[in-house]
Design a protein around this motif. Sequence first.
Motif, PDB file in Angstrom:
ATOM      1  N   GLU A 178      80.045 -17.763-143.203  1.00 24.33           N
ATOM      2  CA  GLU A 178      81.195 -16.876-143.032  1.00 24.33           C
ATOM      3  C   GLU A 178      81.987 -16.741-144.326  1.00 24.33           C
ATOM      4  O   GLU A 178      82.527 -15.664-144.620  1.00 24.33           O
ATOM      5  CB  GLU A 178      82.098 -17.377-141.905  1.00 24.33           C
ATOM      6  CG  GLU A 178      83.362 -16.561-141.668  1.00 24.33           C
ATOM      7  CD  GLU A 178      83.127 -15.124-141.221  1.00 24.33           C
ATOM      8  OE1 GLU A 178      84.122 -14.388-141.043  1.00 24.33           O
ATOM      9  OE2 GLU A 178      81.956 -14.714-141.054  1.00 24.33           O
TER      10      GLU A 178
ATOM     11  N   ASN B 266      86.201 -15.686-139.835  1.00 27.41           N
ATOM     12  CA  ASN B 266      85.938 -16.083-138.454  1.00 27.41           C
ATOM     13  C   ASN B 266      84.559 -16.741-138.347  1.00 27.41           C
ATOM     14  O   ASN B 266      83.540 -16.058-138.218  1.00 27.41           O
ATOM     15  CB  ASN B 266      86.012 -14.854-137.546  1.00 27.41           C
ATOM     16  CG  ASN B 266      85.764 -15.190-136.086  1.00 27.41           C
ATOM     17  OD1 ASN B 266      85.586 -16.351-135.721  1.00 27.41           O
ATOM     18  ND2 ASN B 266      85.740 -14.161-135.247  1.00 27.41           N
TER      19      ASN B 266
ATOM     20  N   TRP C 145      80.294  -6.780-136.820  1.00 28.54           N
ATOM     21  CA  TRP C 145      81.039  -8.030-136.707  1.00 28.54           C
ATOM     22  C   TRP C 145      82.256  -7.847-135.799  1.00 28.54           C
ATOM     23  O   TRP C 145      82.881  -6.788-135.797  1.00 28.54           O
ATOM     24  CB  TRP C 145      81.492  -8.501-138.095  1.00 28.54           C
ATOM     25  CG  TRP C 145      80.372  -8.560-139.088  1.00 28.54           C
ATOM     26  CD1 TRP C 145      80.071  -7.615-140.026  1.00 28.54           C
ATOM     27  CD2 TRP C 145      79.399  -9.593-139.235  1.00 28.54           C
ATOM     28  NE1 TRP C 145      78.981  -7.998-140.754  1.00 28.54           N
ATOM     29  CE2 TRP C 145      78.535  -9.213-140.297  1.00 28.54           C
ATOM     30  CE3 TRP C 145      79.174 -10.813-138.588  1.00 28.54           C
ATOM     31  CZ2 TRP C 145      77.467  -9.996-140.718  1.00 28.54           C
ATOM     32  CZ3 TRP C 145      78.106 -11.609-139.003  1.00 28.54           C
ATOM     33  CH2 TRP C 145      77.269 -11.196-140.044  1.00 28.54           C
ATOM     34  N   GLU C 146      82.611  -8.902-135.095  1.00 30.17           N
ATOM     35  CA  GLU C 146      83.737  -8.837-134.156  1.00 30.17           C
ATOM     36  C   GLU C 146      85.048  -8.593-134.881  1.00 30.17           C
ATOM     37  O   GLU C 146      85.860  -7.756-134.477  1.00 30.17           O
ATOM     38  CB  GLU C 146      83.804 -10.140-133.347  1.00 30.17           C
ATOM     39  CG  GLU C 146      84.907 -10.163-132.309  1.00 30.17           C
ATOM     40  CD  GLU C 146      84.977 -11.481-131.566  1.00 30.17           C
ATOM     41  OE1 GLU C 146      85.941 -11.667-130.798  1.00 30.17           O
ATOM     42  OE2 GLU C 146      84.081 -12.329-131.750  1.00 30.17           O
TER      43      GLU C 146
ATOM     44  N   HIS D 110      81.486 -15.800-136.009  1.00 30.81           N
ATOM     45  CA  HIS D 110      80.490 -14.770-136.277  1.00 30.81           C
ATOM     46  C   HIS D 110      79.080 -15.366-136.346  1.00 30.81           C
ATOM     47  O   HIS D 110      78.099 -14.650-136.118  1.00 30.81           O
ATOM     48  CB  HIS D 110      80.799 -14.066-137.610  1.00 30.81           C
ATOM     49  CG  HIS D 110      81.958 -13.129-137.535  1.00 30.81           C
ATOM     50  ND1 HIS D 110      82.837 -12.952-138.586  1.00 30.81           N
ATOM     51  CD2 HIS D 110      82.392 -12.305-136.550  1.00 30.81           C
ATOM     52  CE1 HIS D 110      83.754 -12.062-138.253  1.00 30.81           C
ATOM     53  NE2 HIS D 110      83.509 -11.649-137.018  1.00 30.81           N
TER      54      HIS D 110
ATOM     55  N   SER E 166      71.844 -14.156-138.465  1.00 28.97           N
ATOM     56  CA  SER E 166      72.123 -12.733-138.371  1.00 28.97           C
ATOM     57  C   SER E 166      71.282 -11.978-139.399  1.00 28.97           C
ATOM     58  O   SER E 166      71.297 -12.315-140.589  1.00 28.97           O
ATOM     59  CB  SER E 166      73.608 -12.442-138.616  1.00 28.97           C
ATOM     60  OG  SER E 166      73.848 -11.063-138.673  1.00 28.97           O
TER      61      SER E 166
END
Length: 397
Positions: A261, A315, A308-309, A318, A329
């Motif tokens: 991240e 964060n 991504w959120e 993720h 990912s």
Amino acid sequence: MSEGGSGKGNCSVQDGTGIASSNGERWKQLRRFTLSTLKNFGMGKKSVEQRNLEEAQFLVTAIRNKKDTSLSPNFLLRCASSNIICSLVFGDRFDYEDKRFLTLTEMISENMRVLSGPWIQLYDNFPTILDFLPGPHKKLFRNSADLQNFMNQMIQSHKESLQKDVPRDFIDCFLIKMEEEQHKHDSEFILMNLLWTIMDLFFAGTATTSTTLQWAIQILAKYPQVQEKIHSEIDEVVGSCRRPTVEDRANMPYTDAVIHEVQRYIDLAPMSLPHMVTRDVEFRGYLIPKGTCVVPLLSSVLKGTSQWETPEEFNPNHFLDENGHFKKSEIFMAFSAGKRICPGESLARMELFLFLTTLLQSFVFKPVIDHKEIDISPAISGLAVLPNDYEFYFISR
């Protein structure tokens, strides 16, 4: 696009040599040779892991020697990161007090700042005019000349002590290959390609990893709850009687997620390197003619709102699933993508994990200012995204 090469701006002094700015057959040969040689000297293996662990201890010792005073860790992080690539390319590491080594790492840091600032964009558009004006670009070229002189000295020293039966490092292997192909009129194993390949490796191996670690320390200092969770994971998996190893990463999903991240959030090289289209390509209804220079925007993936959120926020979730397991990912492209992906990716991943976990096993990162006041937006954003500079207390655990 295929495996074509990178383009080069007007400010380039490499003239298409080395691994970063070459293309076509030259790039293929240099990349293949570089990858195989670095792997032969341990990249991705236990031998390089041991070098990382030893260097991480040198880093911890250097911080402890500051006697609990506050410090900006940037200089020490550059030294530690640089020494890993130095051990592979030059066959040795440097002491953190070595004046020549300190000058080299500072020049690389300066060049990174200049290349990431607005002045270089002006130079790239108006080189003829700015050649007659003072500015940071002059420092860039002076530093590059000094770095070339140092690399040439290292090459000459290797020539004088070369033993073909027992190559010590990357330079030795390249010199041996040069001798093997000296009668080939079209050989890519020539002195200029050696010079600029080791320049590329030295620059990338020093600047990118150390800058990522600078960002990581700032982010963890800003979010002490994240730091505490990593401390807990280290205590549970590693303990205090031994140092972290690469094998521990599989049992440390939260730490692994935080490192990923950090890389996603900082978007260190948002535009990657320029590429060149090697054949006509139709893309989303547009024709991109052969020979067009294109710049892949990694930011569009690393900060994409559909992927991504919370793309603009740090964060770690993720990279975690609902059970707290690490989640890979396909859209994580911190090392670029395609056939020109960073050749040192496996080495960089190892360094980031071992350096950061060793530091966190030994210290708590506490900022001099209130942690809420730390600004983790970029200080400079261009070729690279650079952080603001802060001092921290490294409190022994």
